[in-house]
Design an enzyme around this catalytic site. Structure first.
Site, PDB file in Angstrom:
ATOM      1  N   THR A 344       5.873  78.053  -1.635  1.00 57.30           N
ATOM      2  CA  THR A 344       4.792  79.037  -1.509  1.00 57.30           C
ATOM      3  C   THR A 344       4.738  79.942  -2.735  1.00 57.30           C
ATOM      4  OG1 THR A 344       4.982  79.026   0.906  1.00 57.30           O
ATOM      5  CG2 THR A 344       3.876  80.910  -0.099  1.00 57.30           C
ATOM      6  N   GLN A 373       0.300  76.226   2.617  1.00 60.15           N
ATOM      7  CA  GLN A 373       0.401  77.451   1.821  1.00 60.15           C
ATOM      8  C   GLN A 373      -0.095  77.222   0.387  1.00 60.15           C
ATOM      9  OE1 GLN A 373       2.896  76.014   3.547  1.00 60.15           O
ATOM     10  NE2 GLN A 373       4.181  77.545   4.584  1.00 60.15           N
ATOM     11  N   GLN A 395      -4.620  79.290   3.630  1.00 63.11           N
ATOM     12  CA  GLN A 395      -3.374  79.854   4.132  1.00 63.11           C
ATOM     13  C   GLN A 395      -2.634  80.573   3.007  1.00 63.11           C
ATOM     14  OE1 GLN A 395      -0.890  77.094   6.266  1.00 63.11           O
ATOM     15  NE2 GLN A 395       0.811  78.538   6.472  1.00 63.11           N
ATOM     16  N   ASP A 396      -2.158  81.796   3.305  1.00 62.76           N
ATOM     17  CA  ASP A 396      -1.354  82.579   2.355  1.00 62.76           C
ATOM     18  C   ASP A 396      -2.129  82.919   1.076  1.00 62.76           C
ATOM     19  OD1 ASP A 396       0.537  82.185   4.259  1.00 62.76           O
ATOM     20  OD2 ASP A 396       1.987  81.174   2.978  1.00 62.76           O
ATOM     21  N   ASP A 419      -2.297  83.735   8.096  1.00 69.91           N
ATOM     22  CA  ASP A 419      -1.396  84.643   7.364  1.00 69.91           C
ATOM     23  C   ASP A 419      -1.908  84.904   5.947  1.00 69.91           C
ATOM     24  OD1 ASP A 419       0.156  84.279   9.644  1.00 69.91           O
ATOM     25  OD2 ASP A 419       1.463  82.799   8.699  1.00 69.91           O
ATOM     26  N   ARG A 475       0.860  88.765  12.953  1.00 74.73           N
ATOM     27  CA  ARG A 475       2.081  88.277  13.581  1.00 74.73           C
ATOM     28  C   ARG A 475       3.232  88.602  12.635  1.00 74.73           C
ATOM     29  NH1 ARG A 475       2.226  81.625  13.277  1.00 74.73           N
ATOM     30  NH2 ARG A 475       1.752  81.387  11.057  1.00 74.73           N
ATOM     31  N   TRP A 477       6.140  88.227  10.289  1.00 75.13           N
ATOM     32  CA  TRP A 477       6.941  87.286   9.512  1.00 75.13           C
ATOM     33  C   TRP A 477       8.415  87.707   9.559  1.00 75.13           C
ATOM     34  CZ3 TRP A 477       6.741  86.641   3.466  1.00 75.13           C
ATOM     35  CH2 TRP A 477       7.461  85.486   3.105  1.00 75.13           C
TER      36      TRP A 477
END
Length: 560
Positions: A344, A373, A395-396, A419, A475, A477
Site C-alpha cells: 500500500t 489498495q 480503495q485507500d 477506507d 471503521r 484501522w
C-alpha cells in the site's frame, strides 16, 4: 453516477486575451531534440492567472513587413475583441537587407507599427509596443564590428571577433521607432531593449552567456556540434526576460497588474516553463530553505510521474493552473522490479515528506482502478495544507501517514470506495466534498493512543454514486481511532448505524467516534451505533485548537 458541481475546478471563462506578434526572440519554439531555445513570449503564460490567455503568434525570421505580407496579421486582428491586448515587437528582422523583410526606421517600419496600433484600436483592443531585446555583443570599443544575429557553430578556432567588456547595441534607429509611434498614437511603450541591456551589461561577458544559446558540444541532441548564439534566449534566459517584461507591464498597465503572479519555478509540458516534470522542479529547490517559501506553478497537463517531495524541501508550495494533474497507476499487489508486491505504501502517485507543504488547485489521482489498495497521495510531513485540491482513486485514496503530522484540507474533493481516507495523522477537513463510489467505508483512522484528535470534518458534504446505499462513516484501522463529523451534510448512502467496528468488539471501548448537528438523509443520531456519541458542544473543536500543537500553527492564515 451522481453529478456534482465543484466550483474550484470549473474553468473560468477567459475575459482577456494577450495576442503577441513579433520575431524569434518572442516566438514559441519547437521542442524536438531537447531544443533549449525559447522566446520570452513563450514563457509569459506562467506569469499570469487563468483569467489571461496568451496567444503567441510571433514567428521566427519575421519582420513587421513579412508578418503583414504573409497574412499573419490578418489572422491575429480577426480574433481581437474589445479589451484584448496586442503586444507588438519587431526590429531584428526589419534590419535585414533582403527585400522581403527590410523596412526603414522613421518610414516603412513606423508605418507598419502604426497599422498594427490603429487596427487594434479599431477592434477595441489595446496595443502595447516593445522594442527589440539586446544582442549579447561585447566588444573592446564602441567602434568595433557589430555582431550579426546568425548563430555560430562552435569550432576549434572561434569565428567570432574577440570579445571585450563593452556591450554595444546593434539595433540603431529601429529601437526608436516603437517609442516614437507609441508617443504619437498615445499607447503604452515598453523599453525592453533598455531593460535587457541593463541586465546583460550587469552580468558581464561571461555570466551573460547563461541567458543565451551558448551550448557546449555534445550536450544537446539537436545541436551536437554546439552553438554560440548571442541573439536567442535559452530556457533560463527567456524566463528572466519574461519576468522583467511582466514587471514593466505591471507598472505601465495597472489593469493587467492584478493578474500577474510570480513563481520561483514553472512546470509545463508545452515548454513554457523551467521544467517539463514536477520532480525536476522539486529537485531544483534548495534543501532546507528557511528564509522564504519556494513556489512552483504547475501549468495545465497530466503529469504521470511518481512524485517524491523529500523532507529537505521545506516551505514548498505547488500551485496548479488550469487543472494540473499528478497521476499514477501503481497498486499494492503490483510487482516491483524484484518481483515483490509494491504494498500500500509503495503504490502512491505522490509522496509528501517535507514539513510546511502547501498545495492549491492540484489533482492527485491513482488510475489503477478496482485492484485493491492504490494510493493517490501519501502525506507524512507536518503542517501540510491542501486547498481546492482533488484526490481521485478507489480503495485507500488519501493516506494520512505521518504519526506526528498535522494536515489541513479546505474546499477539497476526495473520492474512493473503501477506507479512502486513512492513516495515523491528525487532519481537519473543512468544507470538503467526500464522495463514495461504491458501498464501503469513508475513513479508517489509525490514531495513536493519547492523541487529542484524529480526523475532524467541518461543514463537509458526503455524496455518493446513485447506486451506492451502504456506506459507514468510519471503521477503526487501529483501536484508538478517532473521527468526528460536525455540521456535515450526510447523503442517504450513509447507513443508519453510521459507524462500524471492523469486527473488533474490543475497539468499541477505545475508539472515539462522534457527531454534532449533522444534517441530511444520512444523519440519524438516534439509530447510531452504541459505541459512537453525539457531542453536546464543540467548544474544543476549532481548527486552531485542533492543529495548533506546540508551535501555534494556524493553516487558515497560511501564506502560499
Amino acid at each position: 453516477m451522481v453529478s456534482f458541481f465543484f466550483f474550484a475546478f470549473k474553468e473560468e471563462q477567459r475575459d482577456i486575451t494577450i495576442f503577441m506578434i513579433g520575431d524569434s526572440t518572442m516566438a514559441n519554439k519547437n521542442l524536438v531534440g531537447g531544443n533549449p531555445e525559447r522566446g520570452w513570449g513563450q514563457m509569459l503564460p506562467g506569469f499570469f492567472t487563468e483569467n489571461i490567455r496568451v496567444c503567441n503568434y510571433a514567428k521566427n525570421g519575421r519582420s513587421s513587413k513579412s508578418f503583414i505580407d504573409e497574412g499573419l496579421w490578418d489572422e491575429v486582428i480577426s480574433q481581437v475583441r474589445k479589451g484584448d491586448y496586442v503586444f507588438i515587437q519587431f526590429g531584428h528582422n526589419d534590419e535585414k537587407p533582403d527585400e522581403l523583410r527590410h523596412t526603414v526606421p522613421g518610414s516603412t517600419f513606423d508605418d507598419n507599427l502604426r497599422r498594427f496600433v490603429k487596427e487594434t484600436k479599431e477592434k477595441g483592443g489595446i496595443p502595447v509596443l516593445f522594442n527589440s531585446i539586446v544582442r549579447r555583443n561585447f566588444r573592446n570599443n564602441t567602434n568595433a564590428i557589430l555582431e550579426d544575429d546568425a548563430p555560430k557553430v562552435v569550432s576549434a578556432i572561434s569565428e567570432h571577433p574577440k570579445e571585450g567588456d563593452i556591450l554595444i547595441d546593434t539595433h540603431g534607429e529601429y529601437l526608436n521607432s516603437p517609442r516614437n509611434v507609441a508617443k504619437d498614437l498615445d499607447v503604452v511603450f515598453i523599453d525592453l531593449n533598455r531593460i535587457t541591456h541593463d541586465l546583460v551589461e550587469g552580468l558581464g561577458p561571461e555570466k551573460s552567456k547563461e541567458l543565451y544559446m551558448w551550448i557546449p558540444q555534445n550536450t544537446v541532441p539537436i545541436c551536437p556540434k554546439g552553438k554560440e548564439d548571442n541573439t536567442h534566449l535559452n530556457i533560463y534566459g527567456a524566463r528572466v526576460v519574461a519576468k522583467l517584461a511582466v514587471t514593466a507591464i505591471s507598472e505601465a498597465i495597472p489593469e493587467l497588474e492584478k493578474y500577474v503572479c510570480y513563481y520561483d519555478f514553472v512546470v509545463a509540458k508545452d515548454g513554457s516553463g523551467d521544467f517539463f516534470t514536477i520532480q525536476e522542479a522539486v529537485n531544483a529547490v534548495p534543501d532546507f530553505r528557511k528564509e522564504r517559501r519556494t513556489t512552483i506553478l504547475l501549468r495545465k497537463g497530466v503529469y504521470k510521474e511518481k512524485l517524491i517531495i523529500p523532507e529537505s524541501k521545506i516551505n514548498l508550495s505547488l500551485i496548479g493552473q488550469e487543472g494540473a494533474v499528478i497521476s499514477g497507476d501503481d497498486y499494492a499487489a503490483k510487482k516491483n522490479r524484484f518481483g515483490e508486491n509494491m504494498s500500500t505504501s509503495g503504490s502512491a502517485s505522490c509522496y509528501i515528506y517535507a514539513p510546511d507543504f502547501y498545495a492549491e488547485n492540484i489533482t492527485f489521482e491513482n488510475t489503477a482502478g478496482q485492484v485493491g489498495q492504490a494510493v493517490a497521495c501519501f502525506v507524512s510531513g507536518d503542517r501540510t495544507t491542501f486547498k481546492r485540491c482533488r484526490f481521485l482513486g478507489n480503495q485507500d485514496t488519501l493516506y494520512t501517514y505521518g504519526r506526528y503530522s498535522r494536515q489541513y484540507y479546505e474546499d477539497c474533493y476526495i473520492e474512493g470506495t473503501v477506507d479512502f481516507i486513512f492513516g495515523w495523522s491528525m487532519a481537519v477537513f473543512n468544507r470538503c466534498i467526500v464522495h463514495s463510489k461504491r458501498n464501503g467505508y469513508v475513513t479508517a483512522p489509525a490514531t495513536d493512543r493519547g492523541k487529542a484528535y484524529g480526523y475532524v470534518f467541518f461543514d463537509c458534504n458526503l455524496t455518493a454514486d446513485d447506486d451506492v446505499d451502504k456506506v459507514y462513516l468510519s471503521r477503526p484501522w487501529r483501536p484508538y481511532a478517532q473521527a468526528v463529523f460536525i455540521h456535515c451534510n450526510l447523503g442517504k448512502h450513509i447507513l443508519a448505524e453510521g459507524w462500524n467496528n471492523w469486527n473488533k468488539k474490543e475497539a468499541e471501548k477505545t475508539v472515539f467516534y462522534a457527531e454534532y448537528e449533522n444534517v441530511g438523509e444520512g444523519a440519524n443520531p438516534k439509530a447510531r451505533a452504541s459505541f459512537s456519541r453525539q457531542l453536546e458542544n464543540i467548544k474544543d473543536y476549532t481548527v486552531e485548537k485542533i492543529l495548533s500543537g506546540d508551535d501555534g500553527w494556524n493553516p487558515t492564515t497560511e501564506i502560499k
